[in-house]
Motif scaffolding. Structure first.
Motif, PDB file in Angstrom:
ATOM      1  N   ALA A  21       5.944  18.763  62.832  1.00  0.00           N
ATOM      2  CA  ALA A  21       4.976  19.531  62.051  1.00  0.00           C
ATOM      3  C   ALA A  21       5.673  20.392  61.000  1.00  0.00           C
ATOM      4  O   ALA A  21       5.235  20.460  59.842  1.00  0.00           O
ATOM      5  CB  ALA A  21       4.139  20.410  62.976  1.00  0.00           C
ATOM      6  N   ILE A  22       6.770  21.046  61.390  1.00  0.00           N
ATOM      7  CA  ILE A  22       7.484  21.903  60.430  1.00  0.00           C
ATOM      8  C   ILE A  22       8.077  21.045  59.315  1.00  0.00           C
ATOM      9  O   ILE A  22       8.036  21.403  58.138  1.00  0.00           O
ATOM     10  CB  ILE A  22       8.572  22.730  61.148  1.00  0.00           C
ATOM     11  CG1 ILE A  22       7.923  23.660  62.188  1.00  0.00           C
ATOM     12  CG2 ILE A  22       9.377  23.554  60.148  1.00  0.00           C
ATOM     13  CD1 ILE A  22       8.893  24.382  63.083  1.00  0.00           C
ATOM     14  N   GLU A  45      18.526  22.003  61.188  1.00  0.00           N
ATOM     15  CA  GLU A  45      18.262  23.382  60.764  1.00  0.00           C
ATOM     16  C   GLU A  45      16.949  23.893  61.347  1.00  0.00           C
ATOM     17  O   GLU A  45      16.839  25.052  61.748  1.00  0.00           O
ATOM     18  CB  GLU A  45      18.239  23.470  59.226  1.00  0.00           C
ATOM     19  CG  GLU A  45      19.609  23.401  58.593  1.00  0.00           C
ATOM     20  CD  GLU A  45      19.574  23.264  57.082  1.00  0.00           C
ATOM     21  OE1 GLU A  45      20.498  23.744  56.429  1.00  0.00           O
ATOM     22  OE2 GLU A  45      18.601  22.659  56.546  1.00  0.00           O
ATOM     23  N   ILE A  46      15.931  23.011  61.400  1.00  0.00           N
ATOM     24  CA  ILE A  46      14.642  23.414  61.973  1.00  0.00           C
ATOM     25  C   ILE A  46      14.826  23.759  63.447  1.00  0.00           C
ATOM     26  O   ILE A  46      14.378  24.793  63.929  1.00  0.00           O
ATOM     27  CB  ILE A  46      13.596  22.288  61.825  1.00  0.00           C
ATOM     28  CG1 ILE A  46      13.298  22.022  60.346  1.00  0.00           C
ATOM     29  CG2 ILE A  46      12.308  22.641  62.571  1.00  0.00           C
ATOM     30  CD1 ILE A  46      12.387  20.843  60.095  1.00  0.00           C
ATOM     31  N   GLU A  61      -1.945  24.107  59.313  1.00  0.00           N
ATOM     32  CA  GLU A  61      -2.589  22.791  59.172  1.00  0.00           C
ATOM     33  C   GLU A  61      -1.688  21.680  59.695  1.00  0.00           C
ATOM     34  O   GLU A  61      -2.139  20.784  60.407  1.00  0.00           O
ATOM     35  CB  GLU A  61      -2.931  22.529  57.699  1.00  0.00           C
ATOM     36  CG  GLU A  61      -4.214  23.195  57.279  1.00  0.00           C
ATOM     37  CD  GLU A  61      -4.519  23.007  55.801  1.00  0.00           C
ATOM     38  OE1 GLU A  61      -3.700  22.412  55.070  1.00  0.00           O
ATOM     39  OE2 GLU A  61      -5.588  23.486  55.390  1.00  0.00           O
ATOM     40  N   ALA A  62      -0.398  21.780  59.374  1.00  0.00           N
ATOM     41  CA  ALA A  62       0.543  20.755  59.829  1.00  0.00           C
ATOM     42  C   ALA A  62       0.622  20.744  61.356  1.00  0.00           C
ATOM     43  O   ALA A  62       0.702  19.683  61.970  1.00  0.00           O
ATOM     44  CB  ALA A  62       1.921  21.021  59.229  1.00  0.00           C
ATOM     45  N   PHE A  63       0.579  21.931  61.971  1.00  0.00           N
ATOM     46  CA  PHE A  63       0.615  22.000  63.446  1.00  0.00           C
ATOM     47  C   PHE A  63      -0.609  21.304  64.041  1.00  0.00           C
ATOM     48  O   PHE A  63      -0.501  20.589  65.032  1.00  0.00           O
ATOM     49  CB  PHE A  63       0.666  23.469  63.918  1.00  0.00           C
ATOM     50  CG  PHE A  63       2.065  23.979  64.162  1.00  0.00           C
ATOM     51  CD1 PHE A  63       2.972  24.073  63.115  1.00  0.00           C
ATOM     52  CD2 PHE A  63       2.474  24.361  65.436  1.00  0.00           C
ATOM     53  CE1 PHE A  63       4.265  24.536  63.333  1.00  0.00           C
ATOM     54  CE2 PHE A  63       3.762  24.822  65.664  1.00  0.00           C
ATOM     55  CZ  PHE A  63       4.665  24.917  64.603  1.00  0.00           C
ATOM     56  N   VAL A  64      -1.776  21.526  63.408  1.00  0.00           N
ATOM     57  CA  VAL A  64      -3.001  20.898  63.912  1.00  0.00           C
ATOM     58  C   VAL A  64      -2.907  19.381  63.743  1.00  0.00           C
ATOM     59  O   VAL A  64      -3.149  18.617  64.674  1.00  0.00           O
ATOM     60  CB  VAL A  64      -4.239  21.454  63.165  1.00  0.00           C
ATOM     61  CG1 VAL A  64      -5.499  20.699  63.572  1.00  0.00           C
ATOM     62  CG2 VAL A  64      -4.393  22.939  63.430  1.00  0.00           C
ATOM     63  N   GLU A  65      -2.500  18.949  62.541  1.00  0.00           N
ATOM     64  CA  GLU A  65      -2.459  17.514  62.257  1.00  0.00           C
ATOM     65  C   GLU A  65      -1.463  16.762  63.124  1.00  0.00           C
ATOM     66  O   GLU A  65      -1.686  15.608  63.480  1.00  0.00           O
ATOM     67  CB  GLU A  65      -2.100  17.286  60.778  1.00  0.00           C
ATOM     68  CG  GLU A  65      -3.279  17.474  59.855  1.00  0.00           C
ATOM     69  CD  GLU A  65      -2.849  17.600  58.404  1.00  0.00           C
ATOM     70  OE1 GLU A  65      -1.750  17.112  58.068  1.00  0.00           O
ATOM     71  OE2 GLU A  65      -3.611  18.200  57.625  1.00  0.00           O
ATOM     72  N   HIS A  66      -0.353  17.394  63.456  1.00  0.00           N
ATOM     73  CA  HIS A  66       0.698  16.699  64.213  1.00  0.00           C
ATOM     74  C   HIS A  66       0.627  16.973  65.714  1.00  0.00           C
ATOM     75  O   HIS A  66       1.579  16.703  66.426  1.00  0.00           O
ATOM     76  CB  HIS A  66       2.076  17.061  63.662  1.00  0.00           C
ATOM     77  CG  HIS A  66       2.354  16.413  62.353  1.00  0.00           C
ATOM     78  ND1 HIS A  66       1.864  16.916  61.166  1.00  0.00           N
ATOM     79  CD2 HIS A  66       3.033  15.282  62.042  1.00  0.00           C
ATOM     80  CE1 HIS A  66       2.236  16.128  60.170  1.00  0.00           C
ATOM     81  NE2 HIS A  66       2.946  15.130  60.682  1.00  0.00           N
ATOM     82  N   TYR A  67      -0.473  17.481  66.174  1.00  0.00           N
ATOM     83  CA  TYR A  67      -0.645  17.779  67.604  1.00  0.00           C
ATOM     84  C   TYR A  67       0.521  18.614  68.144  1.00  0.00           C
ATOM     85  O   TYR A  67       1.036  18.346  69.223  1.00  0.00           O
ATOM     86  CB  TYR A  67      -0.781  16.482  68.420  1.00  0.00           C
ATOM     87  CG  TYR A  67      -1.924  15.612  67.960  1.00  0.00           C
ATOM     88  CD1 TYR A  67      -3.230  15.902  68.374  1.00  0.00           C
ATOM     89  CD2 TYR A  67      -1.708  14.537  67.116  1.00  0.00           C
ATOM     90  CE1 TYR A  67      -4.287  15.117  67.935  1.00  0.00           C
ATOM     91  CE2 TYR A  67      -2.765  13.757  66.667  1.00  0.00           C
ATOM     92  CZ  TYR A  67      -4.051  14.053  67.078  1.00  0.00           C
ATOM     93  OH  TYR A  67      -5.098  13.293  66.657  1.00  0.00           O
TER      94      TYR A  67
END
Lengths: 191, 338
Positions: free
Chosen positions: A182-183, A161-162, A126-132
């Motif tokens: 997104a992460i 770290e990400i 969901e975060a990947f979708v929301e943050h393009y």
């Protein structure tokens, strides 16, 4: 004349054939007997059990895509350099193009298809979708699985770290900033 | 890319593994993590009849501390070593080398033995079948030519492993087993120094353990590596350094090892002399610089990797300098309690 030559040739040929078994050592005979057969393999993928008959030279990535039609796992370089084929093996990200399917029996395999539950996307998805965070989308399954494994062990990471965690996954659209955002958002949601 | 066909063997004990290895010899290749050999299989650089996987063999993985040494099992993954607090405390160079090798997802699978015993590499050799066949076989493929150095009589492939230089620097020993016997050798002796056949193990021999000696007194080690991008890269220049302080506060033992410096890691003994016999605080920048340039002289570099050889030689000096500075810094500050 010609007939005689033919006869001589035939004679020589039979000679050669009859000589062959005597020349062959036991070791050579053993090698010749090697016929590679399909092996029975029990795999556990996305909480489901599969029983397959496959050749030992098939990689996990090939089996996932070609035998089980789980084509969410992508194949790109197929020599371990790009990270698009990432799947989770007992919760840790691995390259499915470098693993033999016969060699991962008894392990819990998670592909991108196994993240959504009851039709609801995983928070990271969901975060990947929301943050393009998706451009062409080819690296996305690998990115999301890597991010999932990483957030499972480190729920509140720093940006560095990400970036380090996804350093093995290449996005050739170079949309890293959005992916990192997104992460980060997914990790904050879990807080 | 598809893998070539092979018969798959998956023994569960070391004894069984050794028997299979001595039975099939040349026809068999061992797969530990598989991250290196799979690529070579796909490129048809090696086409064995049998692949033997070590994944199910008991007693080969794990890190254990003993009285005077730390033992790393052959199939311990690089992630396990990178995450080990014990290794980080005692052997910074080994810890850093495993943290910098390849990428996280590869380190989760790749093993220490596989990393140490990887084949040497060359731009002409490590490419897919079609362009390689166009060139014709080189020494490494049982041919009679070298594409990197025209007219040369030997192979100039380069060993690019990360772990071996770090392990050699701290004086690690390797236990090599075959049916009925075993031998213990320093890790540097696992390499033949010949490009065409860089690993000095017989086909029936299995590397089972790597032992890192815990030194009494203060010691420090460091590893530095240069890559074009941050991850998924073999080093284009690398250096590992180990310093040991004797009772008098002098640096008594110095080991400088270069990676990517020829068909095997190179122990630069001349370079070490520029540092040894001095107190850590007395080592000047000029000494470090001298050691670095001596180390770079010891390396062998031809144009067969991503960067030109002249540049790689300069990089080797820089990596040695940085590793020495890092090790000296930690020796001056606290020194390792080992």
């Amino acid at each position: 004349m010609q007939a005689r030559r033919k006869q001589a040739a035939r004679k020589q040929a039979t000679k050669r054939i009859s000589k062959q078994p005597a020349k062959r050592t036991v070791k050579q005979a053993v090698t010749k007997a090697v016929t590679i057969e399909k092996k029975r393999v029990a795999l556990r993928i996305n909480r489901e059990d599969y029983e397959l008959f496959i050749y030992p030279h098939r990689t996990l990535g090939e089996v996932l895509r070609d035998e089980l039609h789980l084509t969410g796992t992508k194949q790109s370089c197929s020599e371990g350099a790009c990270g698009t084929c990432t799947v989770l093996l007992d919760g840790a990200p691995v390259r499915s193009c470098l693993l033999l399917a016969v060699d991962v029996e008894g392990k819990e395999i998670t592909t991108i298809e196994g993240l959504a539950e009851n039709g609801k996307l995983h928070p990271i998805q969901e975060a990947f979708v929301e943050h393009y965070a998706i451009q062409c989308g080819f690296c996305t399954p690998g990115m999301i699985l890597t991010a999932k494994a990483f957030l499972d062990t480190n729920p509140h990471p720093t940006e560095e770290e990400i970036r380090n965690a996804i350093s093995g996954n290449i996005c050739r659209c170079t949309g890293y900033s959005k992916i990192v955002e997104a992460i980060k958002a997914a990790s904050e949601r879990g807080r | 890319m598809n893998l070539p066909r092979f018969e798959f063997l998956s023994p569960t004990t070391i004894k069984e593994t050794l028997l299979l290895m001595s039975g099939y010899k040349e026809k068999l290749r061992v797969l530990a993590g598989g991250t290196e050999i799979t690529g070579r299989l796909k490129h048809r650089l090696v086409t064995p009849t049998y692949i033997l996987s070590l994944k199910r063999v008991h007693g080969l993985a794990g890190i254990t501390q003993k009285k005077s040494e730390v033992v790393i099992g052959a199939t311990t993954t690089l992630s396990e070593i990178a995450d080990s607090q014990l290794i980080a405390n005692l052997f910074s160079s080994v810890s850093e080398a495993s943290r910098r090798a390849a990428a996280p997802a590869i380190r989760n699978v790749a093993t220490v033995a596989g990393n140490v015993l990887q084949e040497s590499r060359c731009l002409y050799y490590n490419q897919s079948e079609l362009p390689r066949n166009g060139l014709g076989p080189c020494y490494k493929l049982a041919g009679e030519t070298c594409h990197a150095v025209k007219g040369s009589k030997r192979c100039f492939s380069v060993y690019q492993g990360d772990l071996a230089p770090a392990l050699i620097a701290v004086g690690a020993q390797a236990r090599v087993q075959k049916t009925g016997s075993f031998r213990t050798v320093p890790v540097e002796d696992l390499f033949t120094g010949k490009g065409a056949n860089p690993i000095g193990l017989a086909r029936n021999e299995l590397l089972t353990e790597i032992m890192l000696p815990i030194r009494k007194g203060r010691s420090a080690s460091a590893y530095q590596k240069f890559t074009l991008r941050g991850s998924i890269e073999y080093p284009l220049a690398s250096a590992a350094v180990f310093l040991w302080e004797g009772k008098g506060g002098m640096i008594e033992e110095v080991r400088i090892v270069l990676g990517t410096a020829g068909p095997g890691p190179k122990l630069a003994e001349d370079a070490a002399k520029a540092i040894s016999g001095k107190r850590p605080q007395d080592v000047k920048a000029a000494d470090v610089q001298q050691a670095a340039s001596l180390a770079a002289k010891a390396m062998e570099a031809v144009d067969n990797l991503m960067l030109p050889s002249s540049y790689r030689r300069k990089l080797a000096a820089v990596m040695t300098k940085r590793a020495l500075e890092e090790a000296l810094r930690s020796l001056r500050e606290v020194g390792h309690a080992s």
